[in-house]
Design a protein around this motif. Structure first.
Motif, short mmCIF file in Angstrom:
data_model
loop_
_atom_site.label_atom_id
_atom_site.label_comp_id
_atom_site.label_asym_id
_atom_site.label_seq_id
_atom_site.Cartn_x
_atom_site.Cartn_y
_atom_site.Cartn_z
N SER A 1 40.17 43.60 43.38
CA SER A 1 40.18 44.97 42.85
C SER A 1 41.26 45.81 43.50
N GLN A 2 41.45 45.62 44.84
CA GLN A 2 42.48 46.40 45.52
C GLN A 2 43.88 45.99 45.05
N LEU A 3 44.09 44.67 44.86
CA LEU A 3 45.37 44.21 44.36
C LEU A 3 45.66 44.78 42.97
N PHE A 4 44.65 44.79 42.12
CA PHE A 4 44.86 45.30 40.77
C PHE A 4 45.15 46.80 40.79
N MET A 5 44.40 47.57 41.56
CA MET A 5 44.64 49.01 41.61
C MET A 5 46.01 49.32 42.19
N ASP A 6 46.44 48.54 43.20
CA ASP A 6 47.80 48.73 43.73
C ASP A 6 48.83 48.47 42.63
N SER A 7 48.61 47.40 41.85
CA SER A 7 49.54 47.08 40.76
C SER A 7 49.55 48.19 39.72
N PHE A 8 48.38 48.70 39.39
CA PHE A 8 48.28 49.75 38.37
C PHE A 8 49.01 51.02 38.82
N ASN A 9 48.80 51.42 40.06
CA ASN A 9 49.45 52.63 40.56
C ASN A 9 50.96 52.44 40.67
N LEU A 10 51.40 51.24 41.05
CA LEU A 10 52.84 50.97 41.07
C LEU A 10 53.42 51.04 39.65
N PHE A 11 52.67 50.54 38.68
CA PHE A 11 53.11 50.62 37.28
C PHE A 11 53.20 52.07 36.83
N ARG A 12 52.22 52.89 37.18
CA ARG A 12 52.26 54.31 36.81
C ARG A 12 53.46 55.01 37.43
N SER B 1 57.48 45.60 41.76
CA SER B 1 56.41 45.46 42.75
C SER B 1 55.06 45.33 42.08
N SER B 2 54.86 46.06 40.99
CA SER B 2 53.60 45.91 40.25
C SER B 2 53.44 44.49 39.74
N LEU B 3 54.52 43.93 39.20
CA LEU B 3 54.46 42.57 38.67
C LEU B 3 54.23 41.55 39.79
N ALA B 4 54.82 41.77 40.96
CA ALA B 4 54.60 40.87 42.09
C ALA B 4 53.14 40.87 42.52
N ASN B 5 52.53 42.04 42.59
CA ASN B 5 51.11 42.11 42.95
C ASN B 5 50.23 41.44 41.89
N LEU B 6 50.58 41.62 40.62
CA LEU B 6 49.79 40.98 39.57
C LEU B 6 49.90 39.46 39.65
N VAL C 1 20.47 40.05 50.83
CA VAL C 1 21.70 39.77 50.10
C VAL C 1 22.42 41.10 49.89
N ALA C 2 23.66 41.17 50.34
CA ALA C 2 24.46 42.38 50.16
C ALA C 2 25.27 42.27 48.87
N TYR C 3 25.31 43.36 48.12
CA TYR C 3 26.09 43.42 46.88
C TYR C 3 27.18 44.47 47.03
N ARG C 4 28.31 44.18 46.45
CA ARG C 4 29.45 45.09 46.45
C ARG C 4 29.72 45.53 45.02
N LEU C 5 29.62 46.85 44.78
CA LEU C 5 29.86 47.43 43.46
C LEU C 5 31.21 48.15 43.49
N ILE C 6 32.06 47.87 42.49
CA ILE C 6 33.40 48.45 42.43
C ILE C 6 33.56 49.15 41.09
N LEU C 7 33.98 50.41 41.13
CA LEU C 7 34.26 51.20 39.93
C LEU C 7 35.73 51.61 39.96
N MET C 8 36.48 51.30 38.87
CA MET C 8 37.90 51.60 38.81
C MET C 8 38.20 52.38 37.54
N ASN C 9 39.19 53.25 37.61
CA ASN C 9 39.69 53.98 36.44
C ASN C 9 41.15 53.62 36.27
N VAL C 10 41.45 52.80 35.25
CA VAL C 10 42.83 52.38 35.00
C VAL C 10 43.35 53.02 33.71
#
Length: 661
Positions: free
Chosen positions: A54-65, A71-76, A558-567
């Motif tokens: 999720s962090q890699l994708f959000m970094d790519s999205f913000n670089l694209f914006r 750099s966005s393509l490299a992260n993707l 059991v620990a769960y990780r919930l991620i919410l993103m706005n792309v």
């Protein structure tokens, strides 16, 4: 004696060897344990240095914006290589296609879009692909040759540590035109070395991960054996306890059955007595009701006879009254007839008397030889030549005048009327900015200019569905909605405005085509149309829910990780999340998570605001119920709702296997 001594010496030698071997075995075990600890620490440190999907994708999205497409393509590329099964794969492929298109890599862009459409044919995100990108995919499938502006090593170079590398537009344009052959070979060699290092790093990570899994399996096996022994002892103890409880329960049930039988007999006897009393009471009530009904029937019959007698008397009296009225009517008619006859006789006698007097007067006049003037008739009916009709007053019995005039008028001569000129007008539209925000009012100005020689009005229509809530108004009068324009004089211009609202279900980047048509009211066959393109701007939410381990024993957490993103290209202003888990997963702690528990057992959080390009993470811990069946899988469902737009997104977590390891 000798043999005894030799035996003692052998025993001492054996014991010495045994005591000497123990330190060596301990040293080996300690070294092995130390190596394991070092390997685990190394694996943890390596994994800690790799960003999440999720962090890699959000970094790519913000670089694209920010238009940093290389750099966005490299992260993707790194995201898809490290996490090939990521739940963000569909958005990553689509963003990869868009980044390649922005860089001029037509072949890579088309291949990425084709892969996206092939893997996710029903994805709603495909409407956000622009027409230029779609045309590239169509050309690729037709077999056309597409070229890349940058080679693949150039697009991915310099990102082995997942750091952004800024490449300016001038540098991108100069690549391939100014470099020498030696520089290109050197750059290719550097790329090959980097790729080799990355491969070695991936192999090392894979080996470390395999070692970690092996150790985990071995530990799991030992824990499983220990738990099996404990489980067997627990089962034996539970069986003995169950048998004791069964004996106690059987005795208690026997005593309860005897007591219940005694109580049943007592209740049955009491019931019989109650039924007998009720039957006697019912018989008594039945006799009373029968007597009351008989008396009531007799009273009713008497009342009926009285009513019949009264009705007969009323009818007799009514008939007598009618007969009286009839006789009175006949007598009245007879009196009226006699009165008329008397009046007729009086009139006749008066006429005879008047005639007698007239003849007396005539005779007296003849005697006196008096000349009596004759009565002459009035003027005759004449019709003037001018078509006037006049009737004299004497010609009508009522002595009333009647005049009919019909003046003849000359019919004007018919003159020729020139044919009207056909309507002629122009239509101009002024589309809004680059994107139109979803669920908000969009205003589109337009003008209609009358190019003809006669005034005209124009009807305005669009081809958009009703859920766009399209309205028309004149500029300066937005409160007065129109279906057609006011009268537009020749060479004059009507300035209007279209107001519409993009549906809340629209996806960010989705394109709508609006056709605006103006039709002349003078001639419905004369129409002018204009097409506009509207691009939707909206939040685009994506969620991920992951358990941090795949196996858990009853009673473990059991620990769960919930991620919410706005792309998307707009901020999400009112987001609610609802997490539904099976009963075997009991929330261990939710006080600091931002969630609250509902009556149906689900966990809910509301009022989340998420700007574009941002990520929000939640951590929740659950405890596996001790009653959970072994070898069953547990999964949760996360529903995310954008309440401002009315959109809902549902994802399912990975499975957790209930096992004793």
């Amino acid at each position: 004696m000798v043999s005894n001594g030799s035996n003692k010496e052998g025993i001492r030698d054996g014991s010495a060897r045994a005591t000497g071997g123990l330190p060596i075995l301990g040293t080996v075990l300690r070294c092995g344990f130390g190596c394991i600890v070092i390997a685990l620490l190394l694996v943890k440190s390596v994994h800690a240095s790799v960003p999440s999907d999720s962090q890699l994708f959000m970094d790519s999205f913000n670089l694209f914006r920010n238009k940093n497409y290389p750099s966005s393509l490299a992260n993707l590329n790194s995201l898809l290589a490290i996490y090939p099964d990521t739940p963000l794969r569909d958005m990553a492929l689509l963003l990869q296609a868009q980044a390649n298109a922005k860089m001029g890599n037509q072949l890579d862009a088309a291949q990425a879009l084709v892969k996206f459409l092939k893997e996710y044919p029903d994805s709603p995100l495909k409407v956000s692909a622009n027409s230029e990108l779609a045309n590239l995919a169509i050309r690729l499938q037709r077999g056309e040759k597409l070229a890349n502006r940058l080679s693949a090593p150039q697009a991915t170079a310099g990102n082995s540590n997942f750091e952004s590398q800024v490449v300016t537009k001038e540098e991108l344009e100069s690549i391939g035109s100014k470099e020498t052959e030696e520089e290109r070979l050197a750059r290719l060699k550097v790329d090959e070395e980097r790729i080799a290092r990355e491969k070695v790093e991936r192999d090392r990570l894979a080996a470390a991960k395999a070692e970690e899994e092996r150790l985990a399996k071995e530990k799991t096996k030992q824990d499983k054996l220990a738990r099996q022994r404990a489980e067997e002892e627990r089962i034996a103890s539970e069986n003995a306890e169950r048998e004791r409880l069964a004996r106690v329960k059987a005795e208690q049930e026997r005593i309860a059955r005897e007591k219940a039988e005694r109580e049943r007999l007592a209740v049955a006897k009491a019931e019989e007595e109650r039924l007998a009393k009720e039957k006697a009471e019912q018989d008594k009530l039945a006799r009373q009701r029968a007597e009351e009904e008989r008396i009531a029937s007799e009273n009713a019959e008497r009342e009926r006879l009285a009513r019949v007698k009264a009705e007969q008397e009323r009818i007799t009296a009514q008939n007598a009254e009618l007969e009286r009225l009839r006789r009175e009517h006949i007598e009245k008619e007879q009196i009226e007839a006699q009165k008329r006859e008397d009046e007729r006789v009086v009139e006749r006698n008066a006429a005879i008397e008047m005639g007698r007097r007239a003849s007396t007067v005539i005779k007296r006049a003849e005697t006196q030889h008096t000349t009596v003037a004759a009565v002459t008739t009035g003027p005759s009916l004449t019709i003037p030549s001018e078509a006037h009709v006049v009737v004299s007053p004497e010609s009508t019995p009522q002595s009333s005048s009647l005049v009919v005039a019909a003046d003849a008028q000359a019919v004007p001569t018919q003159t020729s009327i020139p044919a009207p000129s056909p309507p002629e007008f122009s239509l101009e539209c002024f589309p809004p900015g680059e994107n139109s925000e979803v669920a908000r009012m969009v205003s589109i100005p337009f003008t209609i200019t009358n190019l003809g020689v006669e005034p005209d009005r124009y009807r305005i229509t669009t081809d958009l569905p009703t859920d766009f809530n399209v309205t028309f108004a004149a500029v300066g009068r937005p409160g007065r909605l129109l279906r057609e324009t006011e009268t537009v004089a020749p060479s004059a211009t009507f300035r209007g405005i279209i107001k519409l609202r993009l549906p809340g279900k629209s996806i960010d980047g989705q394109t709508f085509t609006l056709s605006l048509t103006a039709v002349s009211t003078r001639d419905a066959n004369i129409a002018v149309s204009k097409k506009l393109h509207l691009v939707a701007a909206a939040p685009l939410l994506s969620t991920v829910i992951k358990p941090l381990k795949k196996r858990a024993a009853p009673g473990e957490t059991v620990a769960y990780r919930l991620i919410l993103m706005n792309v998307g290209s707009m901020a999400a202003r009112e987001v609610a999340m609802k997490l539904m888990c099976p009963p075997a997963l009991e929330p261990a702690s939710i006080e600091d998570s931002g969630f609250r528990r509902e009556t149906d057992g689900s966990l809910v959080t509301e009022g989340i605001e998420l700007p574009t390009g941002r990520i929000r993470e939640f951590a929740l811990t659950f405890r596996v119920s001790t009653m959970a069946a072994h070898d069953t899988t547990l999964s949760c469902r996360l529903d995310t709702e954008d309440r401002q737009l009315g959109n809902t997104l549902s994802v399912t977590s990975g499975n957790v296997l209930v096992s004793t390891h």
